[in-house]
Design an enzyme around this catalytic site. Sequence first.
Site, PDB file in Angstrom:
ATOM      1  N   ASP A  38       0.903  -1.056  -0.007  1.00 54.90           N
ATOM      2  CA  ASP A  38      -0.159   0.038   0.027  1.00 54.90           C
ATOM      3  C   ASP A  38       0.960   1.247   0.122  1.00 54.90           C
ATOM      4  O   ASP A  38       1.693   1.360   0.773  1.00 54.90           O
ATOM      5  CB  ASP A  38      -0.952  -0.082   1.229  1.00 54.90           C
ATOM      6  CG  ASP A  38      -2.214   0.833   0.936  1.00 54.90           C
ATOM      7  OD1 ASP A  38      -2.142   1.856   0.417  1.00 54.90           O
ATOM      8  OD2 ASP A  38      -3.306   0.131   1.305  1.00 54.90           O
ATOM      9  N   ASN A  88     -10.843   7.639   5.994  1.00 52.05           N
ATOM     10  CA  ASN A  88     -10.681   6.073   6.059  1.00 52.05           C
ATOM     11  C   ASN A  88     -10.942   5.626   7.325  1.00 52.05           C
ATOM     12  O   ASN A  88     -11.472   4.171   7.293  1.00 52.05           O
ATOM     13  CB  ASN A  88      -9.144   5.718   5.994  1.00 52.05           C
ATOM     14  CG  ASN A  88      -8.479   6.353   4.838  1.00 52.05           C
ATOM     15  OD1 ASN A  88      -7.224   6.796   4.639  1.00 52.05           O
ATOM     16  ND2 ASN A  88      -9.121   6.404   3.578  1.00 52.05           N
ATOM     17  N   LEU A  89     -11.097   6.054   8.404  1.00 52.53           N
ATOM     18  CA  LEU A  89     -11.322   5.622   9.486  1.00 52.53           C
ATOM     19  C   LEU A  89     -12.797   4.947   9.981  1.00 52.53           C
ATOM     20  O   LEU A  89     -12.991   4.459  11.032  1.00 52.53           O
ATOM     21  CB  LEU A  89     -11.059   6.737  10.781  1.00 52.53           C
ATOM     22  CG  LEU A  89      -9.630   7.354  10.651  1.00 52.53           C
ATOM     23  CD1 LEU A  89      -9.326   8.350  11.768  1.00 52.53           C
ATOM     24  CD2 LEU A  89      -8.593   6.213  10.802  1.00 52.53           C
ATOM     25  N   GLN A  90     -13.640   5.612   8.834  1.00 50.33           N
ATOM     26  CA  GLN A  90     -15.062   5.053   9.058  1.00 50.33           C
ATOM     27  C   GLN A  90     -15.213   3.508   8.866  1.00 50.33           C
ATOM     28  O   GLN A  90     -16.107   3.012   9.446  1.00 50.33           O
ATOM     29  CB  GLN A  90     -15.983   5.881   8.004  1.00 50.33           C
ATOM     30  CG  GLN A  90     -17.186   5.241   7.784  1.00 50.33           C
ATOM     31  CD  GLN A  90     -17.176   4.621   6.416  1.00 50.33           C
ATOM     32  OE1 GLN A  90     -16.151   4.308   5.806  1.00 50.33           O
ATOM     33  NE2 GLN A  90     -18.748   4.536   5.741  1.00 50.33           N
ATOM     34  N   ASP A  95      -8.831  -1.347  -4.594  1.00 49.96           N
ATOM     35  CA  ASP A  95     -10.031  -0.884  -4.994  1.00 49.96           C
ATOM     36  C   ASP A  95     -10.094  -0.363  -6.575  1.00 49.96           C
ATOM     37  O   ASP A  95     -10.966   0.571  -6.576  1.00 49.96           O
ATOM     38  CB  ASP A  95     -10.272   0.624  -4.124  1.00 49.96           C
ATOM     39  CG  ASP A  95      -9.038   1.433  -4.338  1.00 49.96           C
ATOM     40  OD1 ASP A  95      -8.332   1.107  -5.162  1.00 49.96           O
ATOM     41  OD2 ASP A  95      -9.130   2.327  -3.508  1.00 49.96           O
ATOM     42  N   CYS A 112     -15.569   2.980  -4.072  1.00 50.55           N
ATOM     43  CA  CYS A 112     -16.109   3.417  -2.895  1.00 50.55           C
ATOM     44  C   CYS A 112     -16.138   4.988  -2.614  1.00 50.55           C
ATOM     45  O   CYS A 112     -16.912   5.703  -2.067  1.00 50.55           O
ATOM     46  CB  CYS A 112     -15.466   2.895  -1.714  1.00 50.55           C
ATOM     47  SG  CYS A 112     -15.903   1.060  -1.684  1.00 50.55           S
TER      48      CYS A 112
END
Length: 385
Positions: free
Chosen positions: A180, A188-190, A248, A307
């Site tokens: 990555d 991102n933290l969701q 993704d 997304c």
Amino acid sequence: MSSYENRAAYLRQTLQEISPEQALHMVRHDDAILLDVRDADEIKDGLPTPAHHLARGQLELRVHHVCDDKQRPIAVMCAGGLRSLFAAESLKNLGYENVYSIRGGYKQWKESALESRIPQQLSAQAKERYARHLLVPEVGEVGQLKLMNSRVLLIGVGGLGSPAALYLAAAGVGTIGIVDADVVESSNLQRQIIHGEDQLGKLKVDSAAAAIGRLNSMIKVKTHPHYLDESNALEILSQYDLVLDGSDNFKTRYLINDACVKLGIPNVHAAVYRFEGYVTTFGSTQDAACYRCIYPELPPPEMAPSCAEAGVLGVLPGVIGVMQAVEALKVLLGIGNNLIGKMLRYDALHNEVSILQLDKADDCLCGQAPEDIHLKPIEAYACAI
Ligand SMILES: [Zn+2]
């Protein structure tokens, strides 16, 4: 003579005894199983190289995990050739038709200078840590050792890779690689639960490696802070036994697919969209479909929003990423029914789970010889081969 000796003498007359050399010949030429039934502390100094170990006390309970074909020949070994008689009798009573006891046991095996190996065993610390795995017959000590010797590459440590990384680390997969190149962002933290607020702005591979290190210091983490492309894909992927695709975008998925097909590495693939998730495994067997069998051409952007464009329920990649981890563990252990040639679809909004059949396409890249498969520049992964 005691009744025990009488019984042993009777078994010697009624069961077939063979020499260690005959047993080895049967393993090599008749697909026989050599089953060593000594206790764990007896095999520390050596085990016949081709032997499966199953202690006498576990024999009746677990033999079907070693051999479920009642016609397949089984040669049973103990230390000196006595306990193996009783074990062989028990296997006959369970319906195994071709059972042999090895005369002279492991003592004779060694005296005949046949090949042995020192078996790898779990440390006391590992036995305690993975105790719940050891109780599961399909995993057990042999399976746990397999996991500890396995190398899994996570491509992307985002919504899918985060939960998968944590569970694979907790399960004791010995080497976890992470590809990555992104840094942790607030949005991102969701869903990307391996990262925290204190990691904002840091490389995701470093954030994930730190979290895995806190969870399990017994495993190794290798970080690859790069975008995967045609120049590095084969070099990175070839270091691993299995790939977990949590990428993704379509170009990266095609690249991962082509590299995995060329290298013969199973690719546990998943995708999520709002409330829906998909998991499948592109296997290394000849009849397994690959990503290109399903998507020979890149869908137009309006048909396949990411997304970032379409949104996703935060917990959905958690469910699907954990399913990928389950699938990866099963493939590594060689147990159960896997998702090769099948795709599991989960619709969280309507509580629907379905399995779709995936057919291998004619004239697909996966039908080519590995040496004929060449990776293309990542920008060129916009269409069929
Ligand atoms: Zn294919």
